[in-house]
Design an enzyme around this catalytic site. Structure first.
Site, PDB file in Angstrom:
ATOM      1  N   SER A 109       0.835  -1.199   0.000  1.00 13.48           N
ATOM      2  CA  SER A 109       0.000   0.000   0.000  1.00 13.48           C
ATOM      3  C   SER A 109       0.877   1.258   0.000  1.00 13.48           C
ATOM      4  O   SER A 109       1.685   1.451  -0.904  1.00 13.48           O
ATOM      5  CB  SER A 109      -0.953  -0.046   1.193  1.00 13.48           C
ATOM      6  OG  SER A 109      -1.963   0.919   1.074  1.00 13.48           O
ATOM      7  N   ASP A 239      -9.643  -4.157  -5.499  1.00 13.18           N
ATOM      8  CA  ASP A 239      -9.122  -3.277  -4.458  1.00 13.18           C
ATOM      9  C   ASP A 239      -9.915  -1.964  -4.472  1.00 13.18           C
ATOM     10  O   ASP A 239      -9.925  -1.254  -5.480  1.00 13.18           O
ATOM     11  CB  ASP A 239      -7.639  -3.009  -4.710  1.00 13.18           C
ATOM     12  CG  ASP A 239      -6.946  -2.269  -3.572  1.00 13.18           C
ATOM     13  OD1 ASP A 239      -7.643  -1.671  -2.725  1.00 13.18           O
ATOM     14  OD2 ASP A 239      -5.707  -2.288  -3.534  1.00 13.18           O
ATOM     15  N   HIS A 269      -7.702  -5.388  -0.797  1.00 12.36           N
ATOM     16  CA  HIS A 269      -6.470  -4.607  -0.621  1.00 12.36           C
ATOM     17  C   HIS A 269      -5.309  -5.384   0.000  1.00 12.36           C
ATOM     18  O   HIS A 269      -4.168  -5.252  -0.434  1.00 12.36           O
ATOM     19  CB  HIS A 269      -6.782  -3.375   0.236  1.00 12.36           C
ATOM     20  CG  HIS A 269      -5.654  -2.409   0.351  1.00 12.36           C
ATOM     21  ND1 HIS A 269      -5.045  -1.841  -0.750  1.00 12.36           N
ATOM     22  CD2 HIS A 269      -5.017  -1.905   1.453  1.00 12.36           C
ATOM     23  CE1 HIS A 269      -4.085  -1.026  -0.347  1.00 12.36           C
ATOM     24  NE2 HIS A 269      -4.037  -1.054   0.970  1.00 12.36           N
TER      25      HIS A 269
END
Length: 306
Positions: A109, A239, A269
């Protein structure tokens, strides 16, 4: 497998919490892992122990402003500007050098976006030790479900020029973290995942994202060991936090000699935290990619222990 907790002091004297997951026998590779926004290195469950069971030592730390590296409330989300973020990553990598086995750098991320920036602009003398880069759901741009309004961004930037250390809560939608809702609730209820950033830190994050998505920051062909860029990029097609389309576009523009872009159909995610067997499949893919790029893969590292 054993774990070791410790601390690392940065070049400006700040103490960061560290944790290492070590294989029971001789390691065949080392992985430095950079976590994401409102996260910390102890949220990765079976991911790191599984890699350690395959001969890969994992070194990670709670980034400045996050997790156990927060020593008082005013430090929540106070990452500093991008130059500070990259300096912390560089210092931590150097703390595990020299490495007797191939060294890899991975980020999830926000951490994935930071790893991309490091691969593009980090010190050459550090990057020359990195055998390969891995990105899990990197923050190249927001998915529309999580994108802040332009008014919020503009006002935040204006106020941030006057009060860079002012804190702002920017909560992630926990329902978008994983298809396993227990994972999302665990993140939601974790007091160390505080969803708080400073205006300076959030502006830096947005600047990095804008530079990555626009192509202003580019990873070159010679960003790693031996003058070769080896990079694996993984992203879930569903996502709702970081944009799959933006990551796919960035991957298509990379000119690395050893490049992999792998979409994970229907994944959310946190690829490693998806319901069984999907999460395990992703973790196995990470281990396989690393082991395929070491000098002498060992037979006992061939099969993961979940």
């Amino acid at each position: 497998m054993t774990t070791e907790e410790g601390s690392f002091t940065t070049d400006d004297g700040f103490k960061l919490y560290t944790k290492t997951w070590k294989t029971a026998g001789p390691a065949v590779a080392r992985l430095v892992f950079i976590h994401g926004f409102s996260d910390h290195c102890n949220t990765y469950g079976g991911f790191f122990p599984t890699l350690a069971s395959r001969g890969i030592d994992v070194y990670s730390f709670d980034q400045r402003g996050w997790g156990r590296s927060v020593h008082k409330p005013a430090e929540k989300g106070d990452t500093g500007p991008t130059s500070r973020v990259l300096a912390d990553i560089d210092g931590f990598i150097k703390s595990v050098l020299p490495s007797p086995v191939p060294l890899f750098l991975m980020g999830h991320s926000m951490g994935g976006g930071e790893v991309l920036c490091f691969a593009a602009n980090g010190p050459a003398e550090t990057r020359e030790h990195i055998r390969g880069y891995l990105l899990e759901s990197p923050f190249v741009d927001f998915d529309p479900k999580s994108k802040p309004s332009s008014i919020t961004v503009v006002l935040g930037r204006l106020v941030g020029k006057l009060m860079p250390k002012r804190q702002m809560v920017n909560a992630l939608d926990w329902k978008l973290v994983s298809r396993d809702q227990a994972v999302g609730m665990r993140i939601r209820d974790d007091p160390l995942c505080h969803d708080t950033g400073t205006l300076e830190g959030l502006a830096g994050l947005l600047d990095r994202t804008g530079a990555l998505s626009s192509g202003k920051i580019r990873v070159g062909k010679a960003a790693g060991e031996g003058g070769v860029t080896r990079i694996s990029i993984a992203h879930g097609t569903a996502d709702g936090i970081c944009s799959f389309a933006a990551t796919k576009h960035l991957a298509s523009q990379l000119e690395a000699k050893d490049k992999e872009f792998k979409p994970y159909e229907g994944y959310y995610h946190r690829l490693h935290d998806e319901p069984k067997p999907d999460g395990e499949n992703y973790i196995n893919d990470v281990g396989n990619w690393i082991l395929a790029r070491i000098d002498k893969p060992v037979e006992e590292a061939a099969k993961p222990k979940l």
